[in-house]
Write an enzyme that holds these catalytic residues in place. Structure first.
Site, PDB file in Angstrom:
ATOM      1  CG  HIS A 127     -35.441   1.001 -14.318  1.00  0.00           C
ATOM      2  ND1 HIS A 127     -34.972   2.284 -14.474  1.00  0.00           N
ATOM      3  CD2 HIS A 127     -36.338   1.052 -13.296  1.00  0.00           C
ATOM      4  CE1 HIS A 127     -35.571   3.077 -13.582  1.00  0.00           C
ATOM      5  NE2 HIS A 127     -36.403   2.357 -12.862  1.00  0.00           N
TER       6      HIS A 127
HETATM    7 ZN   LIG Z   1     -40.172   4.458 -10.739  1.00  0.00          ZN
END
Ligand SMILES: [Zn+2]
Length: 346
Positions: A127
């Protein structure tokens, strides 16, 4: 086949607080499993301690401000890089070593000292954006590894398979316009970071080189393996990757508190087998895996055990598969139609 693993106690020094799901006990369980199950694997399973990554390699993905912000967290006992991403004074070092372990994995594979390498690292990475940490991620381990393989080894075709239940928005964004990295992700759109629609397929030169398969929670191992067979196998044959990277999160497992999906160990073992069998047809490029999510320590360790066994076993065929849910067949048909112009899924 020889497999390398990154194993280092210092990844446990990244403390996130007792109630945070991404805690050091995840690695405790993995290390216990390794000691118990692979004590007799001999030199077929080689453990590597991590070395920190050179700053200029991290800077190929992250901005100097981002790196400065991470280093500054060493001055405080506890701070937050994002509301969901707490760090302690030692976290920057764990993050730095996690990247270093990935680079070491790529070097080991390119030198043919191992044919597969699993970086058992934390914090996770998929992320993390150029200038932002979040979703428990600090540096984007896989993205840095891919960029490193491009710069250092002049690779032109790198396949990233992201089987974590969350969409790897960082990896997608960093290579969205770059055909040298083909990103395939299966994920639940109802979960953080809520991106990864099937229609997100890349831009400019990278158009067609991002493949997003938003999955349903009801999908079983059979559905998932059938879906991967429909999209991943043709992509391996057509794209002919020189290196395969796996963003290996295990939070789609049925026991995971965050994923709320139904996968078992067999799904992860099956996808691994599929990668190995399909890539044997194109000269068996090396396979690198980096740990992402997976928040029930016992299930996490047992999934990793199943994946490692696939690498250590002789090749075996996968059974014939049929999707159990209609949504699975619909999704595969939708993806094939959406990507029909690019010629990678035929
Ligand atoms: Zn994850």
């Amino acid at each position: 086949m020889k497999i390398g693993i990154a194993r280092d106690e210092r990844f446990k020094q990244h403390l996130t607080g007792h109630f945070h799901p991404e805690h050091p006990r995840r690695l405790d369980a993995i290390h216990r499993m390794l000691d118990r199950k692979f004590a007799k694997a001999g030199d077929r399973l080689a453990a590597y301690a991590a070395t920190p990554a050179p700053v200029e390699v991290v800077e190929r993905i992250h901005s100097p401000e981002h790196i400065r912000r991470i280093l500054k967290t060493s001055e405080q006992r506890i701070s937050h890089l994002a509301p969901d991403t707490p760090v302690c004074s030692q976290s920057y070092m764990a993050a730095w070593l996690a990247v270093g372990a990935c680079l070491q994995g790529i070097d080991t594979l390119m030198a043919d000292a191992c044919q597969a390498f699993f970086a058992l690292i934390r914090p996770p990475g998929h992320h993390a954006l150029e200038n932002r940490a979040g979703g428990f991620c600090i540096f984007n381990n896989i993205a840095i590894a891919a960029r490193y393989a491009i710069c250092r080894y002049r690779l032109r075709r790198i396949l990233v398979v992201d089987w974590d239940v969350h969409h790897g928005n960082g990896i997608q964004r960093l290579f969205y316009a770059d055909p040298r990295v083909l990103y395939i992700s299966t994920h639940d759109l109802m979960l953080y970071p809520y991106s990864g629609q099937a229609a997100e397929t890349g831009v400019a030169w990278g158009d067609g080189y991002t493949i997003n398969a938003p999955i349903e929670r009801a999908m079983t191992d059979t559905d998932i393996l059938w879906l991967y067979r429909s999209i991943l196998e043709p992509v391996i044959y057509n794209y002919r990757p020189e290196l395969i990277l796996v963003a290996a999160g295990f939070d789609a497992h049925e026991a995971d508190p965050l994923g709320r999906s139904r996968w078992t160990e067999a799904a992860y073992a099956g996808i691994t087998r599929m990668i190995l069998n399909a890539s044997a047809g194109i000269g068996s490029p090396p396979v690198f895996l980096a740990l992402e999510g997976g928040y029930t320590p016992g299930a996490l360790a047992s999934c990793i055990h199943s994946v490692l066994l696939e690498f250590l076993q002789q090749d075996s065929a996968l059974a014939d598969l049929r999707p159990e849910h209609e949504e699975t067949a619909t999704l595969a048909a939708q993806l094939r139609k959406m990507h029909s112009n690019y010629g990678l899924m035929e």
